[in-house]
Each structure stands twice: as structure tokens, then as C-alpha cells.
Design a protein around this motif. Structure first.
Motif, PDB file in Angstrom:
ATOM      1  N   SER A  84      -5.901 -17.328  -8.325  1.00  0.00           N
ATOM      2  CA  SER A  84      -7.292 -17.167  -8.751  1.00  0.00           C
ATOM      3  C   SER A  84      -7.543 -15.744  -9.243  1.00  0.00           C
ATOM      4  N   LEU A  85      -7.056 -14.753  -8.483  1.00  0.00           N
ATOM      5  CA  LEU A  85      -7.241 -13.359  -8.874  1.00  0.00           C
ATOM      6  C   LEU A  85      -6.517 -13.064 -10.180  1.00  0.00           C
ATOM      7  N   ASP A  86      -5.324 -13.607 -10.334  1.00  0.00           N
ATOM      8  CA  ASP A  86      -4.573 -13.386 -11.570  1.00  0.00           C
ATOM      9  C   ASP A  86      -5.300 -14.000 -12.758  1.00  0.00           C
ATOM     10  N   ALA A  87      -5.817 -15.218 -12.581  1.00  0.00           N
ATOM     11  CA  ALA A  87      -6.526 -15.888 -13.669  1.00  0.00           C
ATOM     12  C   ALA A  87      -7.830 -15.167 -14.009  1.00  0.00           C
ATOM     13  N   LEU A  88      -8.583 -14.785 -12.992  1.00  0.00           N
ATOM     14  CA  LEU A  88      -9.872 -14.132 -13.226  1.00  0.00           C
ATOM     15  C   LEU A  88      -9.726 -12.741 -13.838  1.00  0.00           C
ATOM     16  N   SER A  89      -8.610 -12.080 -13.564  1.00  0.00           N
ATOM     17  CA  SER A  89      -8.395 -10.727 -14.089  1.00  0.00           C
ATOM     18  C   SER A  89      -7.659 -10.734 -15.419  1.00  0.00           C
ATOM     19  N   GLY A  90      -7.327 -11.891 -15.931  1.00  0.00           N
ATOM     20  CA  GLY A  90      -6.596 -11.959 -17.191  1.00  0.00           C
ATOM     21  C   GLY A  90      -5.127 -11.614 -17.048  1.00  0.00           C
ATOM     22  N   GLY A  91      -4.534 -11.951 -15.901  1.00  0.00           N
ATOM     23  CA  GLY A  91      -3.100 -11.716 -15.716  1.00  0.00           C
ATOM     24  C   GLY A  91      -2.747 -10.304 -15.324  1.00  0.00           C
ATOM     25  N   ARG A  92      -3.620  -9.639 -14.567  1.00  0.00           N
ATOM     26  CA  ARG A  92      -3.391  -8.230 -14.213  1.00  0.00           C
ATOM     27  C   ARG A  92      -2.845  -8.026 -12.804  1.00  0.00           C
ATOM     28  N   LEU A  93      -2.515  -9.094 -12.093  1.00  0.00           N
ATOM     29  CA  LEU A  93      -2.121  -8.950 -10.692  1.00  0.00           C
ATOM     30  C   LEU A  93      -0.622  -8.738 -10.537  1.00  0.00           C
ATOM     31  N   THR A  94      -0.267  -7.738  -9.733  1.00  0.00           N
ATOM     32  CA  THR A  94       1.090  -7.554  -9.221  1.00  0.00           C
ATOM     33  C   THR A  94       1.019  -7.684  -7.711  1.00  0.00           C
ATOM     34  N   LEU A  95       1.799  -8.596  -7.180  1.00  0.00           N
ATOM     35  CA  LEU A  95       1.731  -8.902  -5.752  1.00  0.00           C
ATOM     36  C   LEU A  95       2.945  -8.298  -5.050  1.00  0.00           C
ATOM     37  N   GLY A  96       2.781  -7.071  -4.542  1.00  0.00           N
ATOM     38  CA  GLY A  96       3.799  -6.503  -3.680  1.00  0.00           C
ATOM     39  C   GLY A  96       3.626  -7.063  -2.286  1.00  0.00           C
ATOM     40  N   ASP A 151       4.474 -18.731 -14.473  1.00  0.00           N
ATOM     41  CA  ASP A 151       5.244 -18.806 -13.220  1.00  0.00           C
ATOM     42  C   ASP A 151       4.636 -17.973 -12.092  1.00  0.00           C
ATOM     43  N   GLY A 152       3.442 -17.432 -12.312  1.00  0.00           N
ATOM     44  CA  GLY A 152       2.758 -16.745 -11.233  1.00  0.00           C
ATOM     45  C   GLY A 152       2.687 -15.250 -11.418  1.00  0.00           C
ATOM     46  N   PRO A 153       1.929 -14.579 -10.563  1.00  0.00           N
ATOM     47  CA  PRO A 153       1.806 -13.115 -10.642  1.00  0.00           C
ATOM     48  C   PRO A 153       3.171 -12.445 -10.489  1.00  0.00           C
ATOM     49  N   GLU A 154       3.278 -11.256 -11.061  1.00  0.00           N
ATOM     50  CA  GLU A 154       4.470 -10.456 -10.820  1.00  0.00           C
ATOM     51  C   GLU A 154       4.592 -10.218  -9.313  1.00  0.00           C
ATOM     52  N   VAL A 155       5.795 -10.422  -8.762  1.00  0.00           N
ATOM     53  CA  VAL A 155       6.046 -10.260  -7.335  1.00  0.00           C
ATOM     54  C   VAL A 155       7.055  -9.141  -7.122  1.00  0.00           C
ATOM     55  N   LEU A 156       6.707  -8.195  -6.255  1.00  0.00           N
ATOM     56  CA  LEU A 156       7.608  -7.131  -5.853  1.00  0.00           C
ATOM     57  C   LEU A 156       7.943  -7.305  -4.379  1.00  0.00           C
ATOM     58  N   ILE A 157       9.207  -7.221  -4.055  1.00  0.00           N
ATOM     59  CA  ILE A 157       9.673  -7.361  -2.678  1.00  0.00           C
ATOM     60  C   ILE A 157       9.679  -5.992  -2.007  1.00  0.00           C
ATOM     61  N   GLY A 158       9.051  -5.895  -0.843  1.00  0.00           N
ATOM     62  CA  GLY A 158       9.044  -4.659  -0.076  1.00  0.00           C
ATOM     63  C   GLY A 158       9.843  -4.801   1.203  1.00  0.00           C
ATOM     64  N   GLY A 159      10.222  -3.683   1.791  1.00  0.00           N
ATOM     65  CA  GLY A 159      10.957  -3.711   3.056  1.00  0.00           C
ATOM     66  C   GLY A 159      12.114  -2.740   3.049  1.00  0.00           C
ATOM     67  N   TYR A 160      12.580  -2.381   4.233  1.00  0.00           N
ATOM     68  CA  TYR A 160      13.639  -1.384   4.378  1.00  0.00           C
ATOM     69  C   TYR A 160      14.811  -1.900   5.191  1.00  0.00           C
ATOM     70  N   THR A 161      15.146  -3.168   5.030  1.00  0.00           N
ATOM     71  CA  THR A 161      16.305  -3.745   5.689  1.00  0.00           C
ATOM     72  C   THR A 161      17.121  -4.520   4.660  1.00  0.00           C
TER      73      THR A 161
END
Length: 287
Positions: A84-96, A151-161
Motif C-alpha cells: 500500500s505504501l509503495d503504491a501510494l508513494s508511486g514506487g518510492r519504498l525501500t524496505l530494509g 515484484d514488490g518494494p526494493e528489499v534490503l537484508i540487514g544483520g551481522y551474522t
């Protein structure tokens, strides 16, 4: 290297109107993204709601969770909120996204802390299925809306393992490193690149870093108070974080240079003070 700017929605007591003005000023400047970290048991604004409000106040700047604690949330609802956020913002979401390390957050959400990694793995599969427009299962239909980004918002993987980074074999468009300095980020950037290549994924992973800054009057005093409060769980080690806070534009320039040298694609500068004046100062530096 692109430069993003954190939004001070995690600093206790910042009025909502000031956060929206911060977003508008950042949008008018040279910054690439508005970033926001996540916490449940703290007097901060919720990440996705804050980014949605920022989306309505801005036109072109990207909106990034840096990072969102995915296992605290239901996977289907999170997927719908993000789409919803990605659609409403015109594709501006990056989901870390990451799993988190503070057990009290999981106690509050009534989610098993020791199972958070497994929960996250299942969430990634579920969310990508939802974003692709497929029915969730044989008995559950399509969950919309479709995100603006294919295919959905850009996804970034976080973590230190190693387990966290291995998620890049299948999921995510890149890796995001939190605070800790460019040297630490470089170590995990190189691991992310190796995992990406070994998995046979095309192109390169996007590499995003983040660093705290403490500009403004009494920046070290005020920024240090926030850092000590937010990271109280790590005990005396927090003093090292406070001591390393850049409190001048020249120091910030040095931080930016150190991340550029390790091949960072985008650096998010997290503020530890909410003064709006620092946006203009940083805009001059970045511009």
C-alpha cells in the motif's frame, strides 16, 4: 554515492509537525532517501506509519526503513502495508528489514525471540508471494494491492551474522549495514558480494550504509544523551558510540568519504538531534 537523511522520529518528544517539515525540507534538497529505524518498546513513532505520512508530504524522495524488525509483525499484514505504501508513494519504498536483538520488543509483541530468524525466513517467502499477485494458498486468495514496483518494494537484508547474509542467496535486492563505522560495513559488504556471486544472482547487490551524526548547538551533549538512552542495553560500550559522533560538517564529510571508499551505493545519515537547520547545512555539504 547517494546520500540519504534519517528522519528524527526515533528521538523522543519530537512533534509530528516537525517531522513532516523535516521530510519536506529533505525532499527539496539533494537527499536520496528518508530513512527510519525501528523499535517497539521505546517512545518512537512507528516506522511504516511515519513513512506513509512522509510520503504524503513529499514528492520525489525515497522512503526507507533502516531497518524494520519484520518478525514483530504478521507477514500478510506487513506485506499489505508495504504494498500500500509503495503504491501510494508511486514506487518510492525501500524496505530494509532485519530480525532485531532486543528481547523486550519480542516480549511486548508476544513473538518467540529464539524463533525470530525462522519467522523472518517464512515472512520473506510469504511477502514475495503476496507482492507477485499470487493467491496466498489454496484456501486464501490474492492479497492486494499490487505494489507500484514490479515484484514488490526494493528489499534490503540487514544483520551481522552469516545466517542473515545468506538470505541474499534468494531474497533481497541488496544489503544494509547499520551503524558501526565504514570498516565494519566493508567487512559485511564484501561478504554480501561473495554470497550474491556464489548464488549465481545477476548484477550486484545494492550496498547501503548508515551513520549517526550530531550537528547543531550542544550536538555532542544532546546527541550523546539520545544514544545513551536508545542503546542502554549495550552498557559501557555505548560511550564509544558517543565519542565517535561527528559533530561538525568537516567530520561528517570524513564519514561520507570513508563510506564512498568502500563502495557504498547509498549512505543514510541518522540524526541524533532534531534541529531543522542542519538539513540546510547538510544539503550544502552534499550538494
Amino acid at each position: 554515492m547517494k546520500i540519504g537523511l534519517g528522519i528524527p522520529a526515533v528521538i523522543p518528544g519530537v512533534p509530528g509537525k516537525q517531522l513532516l517539515e523535516w521530510a519536506r525540507k529533505a525532499d527539496a534538497g539533494p537527499f536520496s532517501s528518508l530513512g527510519l529505524i525501528d523499535r517497539l518498546v521505546y517512545p518512537n513513532y512507528e516506522v511504516l506509519i511515519t513513512l506513509a505520512a512522509a510520503a504524503g508530504a513529499t514528492e520525489r524522495i525515497r522512503l526507507m526503513s533502516t531497518v524494520l524488525l519484520a518478525p514483530l509483525r504478521n507477514a500478510a499484514i506487513l506485506a499489505k502495508q508495504a504494498a500500500s505504501l509503495d503504491a501510494l508513494s508511486g514506487g518510492r519504498l525501500t524496505l530494509g528489514m532485519g530480525v532485531g536483538a532486543r528481547e523486550d520488543d519480542f516480549q511486548a509483541a508476544r513473538v518467540p525471540f529464539r524463533r525470530r530468524g525462522k519467522i523472518y525466513d517464512e515472512q520473506l517467502a510469504t511477502m514475495h508471494r503476496i507482492w507477485s499477485g499470487q493467491p496466498l494458498s489454496e484456501s486464501v486468495g490474492v492479497i492486494g494491492p499490487l505494489p507500484a514496483q514490479q515484484d514488490g518494494p526494493e528489499v534490503l537484508i540487514g544483520g551481522y551474522t552469516p545466517e542473515a547474509l545468506k538470505r541474499l542467496e534468494r531474497w533481497g535486492d541488496g544489503y544494509i549495514s547499520g551503524g558501526g563505522g565504514a570498516q565494519r560495513a566493508s567487512q559485511y559488504f564484501r561478504m554480501a558480494e561473495e554470497i550474491w556471486e556464489a548464488a549465481g544472482r545477476s548484477g550486484k547487490p545494492r550496498l547501503v550504509g548508515a551513520a549517526y551524526i550530531a550537528l547543531g548547538e550542544h550536538g555532542l551533549e544532546r546527541g550523546g544523551a539520545y544514544i545513551r538512552d536508545y542503546y542502554s542495553m549495550i552498557g559501557p560500550r555505548v560511550e564509544g558510540m558517543v565519542a565517535s559522533l561527528p559533530i561538525t560538517l568537516e567530520a561528517v564529510r570524513g564519514v561520507i568519504s570513508s563510506y564512498a571508499d568502500i563502495g557504498t551505493d547509498e549512505l543514510i545519515l541518522w540524526p541524533t538531534t532534531p534541529d531543522l537547520e542542519q538539513i540546510d547545512q547538510l544539503a550544502d555539504l552534499v550538494g
